[in-house]
Enzyme design. Structure first.
Site, PDB file in Angstrom:
ATOM      1  N   GLY A  11       1.909   8.510  -1.147  1.00  0.00           N
ATOM      2  CA  GLY A  11       1.564   7.661  -2.297  1.00  0.00           C
ATOM      3  C   GLY A  11       0.371   8.258  -3.031  1.00  0.00           C
ATOM      4  CD  GLN A  12      -2.658   6.782  -8.270  1.00  0.00           C
ATOM      5  OE1 GLN A  12      -3.064   7.363  -9.269  1.00  0.00           O
ATOM      6  NE2 GLN A  12      -2.316   5.516  -8.279  1.00  0.00           N
ATOM      7  CG  ASP A  38       9.574   0.864   7.436  1.00  0.00           C
ATOM      8  OD1 ASP A  38       8.749   0.096   6.895  1.00  0.00           O
ATOM      9  OD2 ASP A  38      10.804   0.671   7.384  1.00  0.00           O
ATOM     10  CB  ILE A  39       3.717  -0.734   7.451  1.00  0.00           C
ATOM     11  CG1 ILE A  39       4.040  -1.126   5.999  1.00  0.00           C
ATOM     12  CG2 ILE A  39       2.855   0.520   7.511  1.00  0.00           C
ATOM     13  CD1 ILE A  39       2.812  -1.609   5.212  1.00  0.00           C
ATOM     14  CB  ALA A  63       1.213  -1.414  -1.557  1.00  0.00           C
ATOM     15  CE1 TYR A  64       9.710  -2.739  -4.020  1.00  0.00           C
ATOM     16  CE2 TYR A  64       8.359  -3.966  -5.571  1.00  0.00           C
ATOM     17  CZ  TYR A  64       9.552  -3.362  -5.237  1.00  0.00           C
ATOM     18  OH  TYR A  64      10.599  -3.370  -6.133  1.00  0.00           O
ATOM     19  CB  THR A 104      -3.969  -5.670  -6.172  1.00  0.00           C
ATOM     20  OG1 THR A 104      -3.831  -5.729  -7.599  1.00  0.00           O
ATOM     21  CG2 THR A 104      -3.227  -6.867  -5.588  1.00  0.00           C
ATOM     22  CE1 TYR A 128       1.314  -4.540  -5.763  1.00  0.00           C
ATOM     23  CE2 TYR A 128      -0.118  -5.477  -7.452  1.00  0.00           C
ATOM     24  CZ  TYR A 128       0.103  -4.554  -6.448  1.00  0.00           C
ATOM     25  OH  TYR A 128      -0.886  -3.654  -6.120  1.00  0.00           O
TER      26      TYR A 128
HETATM   27  N1  LIG Z   1      -1.624   1.640  -8.597  1.00  0.00           N
HETATM   28  C1  LIG Z   1      -2.449   0.702  -9.053  1.00  0.00           C
HETATM   29  O1  LIG Z   1      -2.721   0.600 -10.257  1.00  0.00           O
HETATM   30  C2  LIG Z   1      -3.116  -0.240  -8.095  1.00  0.00           C
HETATM   31  C3  LIG Z   1      -4.002  -1.206  -8.591  1.00  0.00           C
HETATM   32  C4  LIG Z   1      -4.625  -2.078  -7.686  1.00  0.00           C
HETATM   33  C5  LIG Z   1      -4.369  -1.973  -6.322  1.00  0.00           C
HETATM   34  N2  LIG Z   1      -3.484  -1.039  -5.873  1.00  0.00           N
HETATM   35  C6  LIG Z   1      -3.240  -0.952  -4.437  1.00  0.00           C
HETATM   36  O2  LIG Z   1      -3.689   0.334  -4.023  1.00  0.00           O
HETATM   37  C7  LIG Z   1      -2.916   0.792  -2.917  1.00  0.00           C
HETATM   38  C8  LIG Z   1      -2.412   2.200  -3.155  1.00  0.00           C
HETATM   39  O3  LIG Z   1      -1.570   2.189  -4.303  1.00  0.00           O
HETATM   40  P1  LIG Z   1      -0.940   3.538  -4.893  1.00  0.00           P
HETATM   41  O4  LIG Z   1      -1.274   3.580  -6.320  1.00  0.00           O
HETATM   42  O5  LIG Z   1      -1.277   4.685  -4.005  1.00  0.00           O
HETATM   43  O6  LIG Z   1       0.607   3.178  -4.745  1.00  0.00           O
HETATM   44  P2  LIG Z   1       1.887   4.162  -4.724  1.00  0.00           P
HETATM   45  O7  LIG Z   1       1.544   5.468  -5.329  1.00  0.00           O
HETATM   46  O8  LIG Z   1       3.009   3.354  -5.272  1.00  0.00           O
HETATM   47  O9  LIG Z   1       2.128   4.404  -3.174  1.00  0.00           O
HETATM   48  C9  LIG Z   1       2.635   3.419  -2.337  1.00  0.00           C
HETATM   49  C10 LIG Z   1       3.012   4.087  -1.055  1.00  0.00           C
HETATM   50  O10 LIG Z   1       3.457   3.073  -0.146  1.00  0.00           O
HETATM   51  C11 LIG Z   1       4.553   3.620   0.563  1.00  0.00           C
HETATM   52  N3  LIG Z   1       5.387   2.597   1.153  1.00  0.00           N
HETATM   53  C12 LIG Z   1       6.217   1.713   0.547  1.00  0.00           C
HETATM   54  N4  LIG Z   1       6.857   0.974   1.469  1.00  0.00           N
HETATM   55  C13 LIG Z   1       6.400   1.391   2.685  1.00  0.00           C
HETATM   56  C14 LIG Z   1       6.683   1.018   4.014  1.00  0.00           C
HETATM   57  N5  LIG Z   1       7.572   0.054   4.296  1.00  0.00           N
HETATM   58  N6  LIG Z   1       6.047   1.656   5.023  1.00  0.00           N
HETATM   59  C15 LIG Z   1       5.144   2.639   4.756  1.00  0.00           C
HETATM   60  N7  LIG Z   1       4.849   3.046   3.518  1.00  0.00           N
HETATM   61  C16 LIG Z   1       5.467   2.418   2.489  1.00  0.00           C
HETATM   62  C17 LIG Z   1       5.306   4.446  -0.457  1.00  0.00           C
HETATM   63  O11 LIG Z   1       6.166   5.318   0.244  1.00  0.00           O
HETATM   64  P3  LIG Z   1       7.007   6.507  -0.450  1.00  0.00           P
HETATM   65  O12 LIG Z   1       6.047   7.658  -0.425  1.00  0.00           O
HETATM   66  O13 LIG Z   1       8.162   6.684   0.434  1.00  0.00           O
HETATM   67  O14 LIG Z   1       7.343   6.019  -1.829  1.00  0.00           O
HETATM   68  C18 LIG Z   1       4.151   5.119  -1.178  1.00  0.00           C
HETATM   69  O15 LIG Z   1       3.776   6.298  -0.505  1.00  0.00           O
HETATM   70  C19 LIG Z   1      -1.836  -0.273  -2.711  1.00  0.00           C
HETATM   71  O16 LIG Z   1      -2.271  -1.170  -1.718  1.00  0.00           O
HETATM   72  C20 LIG Z   1      -1.785  -1.010  -4.035  1.00  0.00           C
HETATM   73  O17 LIG Z   1      -1.347  -2.345  -3.882  1.00  0.00           O
HETATM   74  C21 LIG Z   1      -2.872  -0.168  -6.726  1.00  0.00           C
END
Ligand SMILES: NC(=O)c1ccc[n+]([C@@H]2O[C@H](COP(=O)([O-])OP(=O)(O)OC[C@H]3O[C@@H](n4cnc5c(N)ncnc54)[C@H](OP(=O)(O)O)[C@@H]3O)[C@@H](O)[C@H]2O)c1
Length: 285
Positions: A11-12, A38-39, A63-64, A104, A128
C-alpha cells in the site's frame, strides 16, 4: 533490536515504511503483503504471530480505502477496517505486542469549524468512516497497549493519490475543476511513517488516540493549485463546489485535525504541507 511487523507492505503507507526503513537500523522490520498476511483471516494472523520472532510492535497500514466503492461493498470494508483491526488487536494482546493502527479524519462529520481534537465526538458520514471507527473501537476495547493515529489526505510518490492524479490530469486535459469548499490538511505519507517510527524509538507508553497531519489548512483547490505551480503546468484550474462534483460517499466539509497531543511524542516538528508537498514532488521528478 526492536521487532516490528508491518501489514500491507504494497500500500501507499506500507511502501513509505519500506523506503525509510534503512534510516532505522535499530528496528528489525517484518513487512507483509496482503497475500502473506490477510488481516481478515484470524487463523493467518495467529499463524504469523505464532511462527515468527516475537514482535514488539505491529503497525497496521492495511485498510479498505476505496471511499466511494465502500458504499456498495459494506461487508468487505467492515471485514478489513473493523474485523481485521480486531484480529490484530487480539493477537497483539495474546503476544504482548504494541499495536500502532492508522485511522482517518473521516470518523468526523466535518460540521466543526475548528481543528478536531482526539476527544471530539465522532460521527462518520459514510461506510468507510463508519468501518474505520468500528476498527478503532474494537482495538480500544481489546487492547490497552495501542496507538491509534488518525491522519488525513495522504499522498506520496507511491500508490494512487491526489498528487499523482492531478499530475496525470495535467498531462491529459486543458482545464479541470477542483472542489474549493472542503477544507483539510494534506499529509505526506512518508512524514506519517517517520512519526510512527519516532514513537517506537521513543518507547512511549502514552497509549491512546492521536491525530497526525501536516501543518496547515487548505482546500483541495489550493492543494491542486500548488501541485500545478510546482510542476509548471499551464492547465486551467477552476474552483468548484462539492455540489458540482457529486460522489457516492459524502465527504466531511472540514476535517482539519488538531495535532497538539502527538507533538511531544515526536523527535521533529511536524512539517508544513507546502514543504512536504515539494519534497514528495521532487521524488517524482
Ligand atoms: N489515503 C488517504 O488519503 C488516507 C487518509 C486518511 C487515512 N488513511 C488511512 O491510512 C492508512 C494507509 O492508507 P494508504 O493510503 O496506504 O492506503 P492504500 O494505498 O489503499 O493501501 C491499503 C493497503 O491495504 C491492503 N489491504 C487491503 N485489504 C487487506 C487485507 N484484508 N489484509 C491485509 N492487507 C489488506 C491493500 O493490499 P493490496 O496491496 O493487495 O491492495 C493495500 O496494500 C489506512 O489505514 C487508511 O485508512 C488514508
Amino acid at each position: 533490536m526492536i521487532n516490528v511487523l508491518v501489514t500491507a507492505k504494497d500500500g501507499q503507507l506500507g511502501q513509505c515504511f519500506q523506503d525509510i526503513a534503512l534510516n532505522y537500523p535499530e528496528i528489525n522490520f517484518f513487512f507483509k503483503s496482503s497475500s502473506e498476511l490477510d488481516i481478515t483471516n484470524k487463523a493467518t494472523v495467529d499463524s504469523v504471530f505464532n511462527s515468527e520472532v516475537p514482535f514488539d510492535y505491529c503497525i497496521n497500514a492495511a485498510a479498505y480505502t476505496a471511499v466511494d466503492k465502500a458504499e456498495d461493498n459494506i461487508e468487505l470494508a467492515d471485514q478489513v477496517n473493523h474485523i481485521g483491526a480486531q484480529n490484530l488487536a487480539l493477537a497483539c494482546k495474546k503476544h504482548q505486542v504494541i499495536l500502532i493502527h492508522i485511522s482517518t479524519d473521516f470518523v468526523f462529520d466535518g460540521k466543526s469549524s475548528k481543528a478536531y481534537l482526539e476527544s471530539d465526538i465522532t460521527n462518520p458520514l459514510g461506510v468507510y468512516g463508519k468501518t474505520k471507527l468500528k476498527g478503532e473501537q474494537a482495538i480500544s476495547k481489546t487492547l490497552e497497549q495501542h496507538f491509534i493515529i488518525r491522519t488525513s489526505w495522504l499522498y506520496s510518490e507511491f500508490g494512487n493519490n491526489f498528487l499523482k492524479t492531478m499530475l496525470r490530469l495535467a498531462s491529459e486535459r486543458n482545464e479541470i475543476g477542483v472542489v474549493g469548499d472542503q477544507i483539510g490538511s494534506p499529509t505526506y505519507a512518508k512524514d506519517l511513517a517517520e512519526a510512527v517510527l519516532q514513537i517506537i524509538e521513543a518507547k512511549s507508553s502514552a497509549y491512546g488516540i492521536y491525530h497526525y497531519s501536516n501543518d496547515g489548512e487548505i482546500s483541495w483547490y489550493d492543494f491542486a493549485k500548488e501541485i500545478f505551480r510546482l510542476s509548471g503546468s499551464s492547465i486551467k484550474l477552476n474552483k468548484i463546489e462539492t455540489t458540482d462534483y457529486p460522489t457516492p460517499a459524502e465527504r466531511p466539509q472540514f476535517s482539519v485535525l488538531n495535532t497538539t497531543k502527538i507533538s511531544p511524542l515526536l523527535a521533529i516538528k511536524i512539517p508544513n504541507w507546502k514543504a512536504s508537498l515539494a519534497m514528495a514532488y521532487s521524488k517524482l521528478e
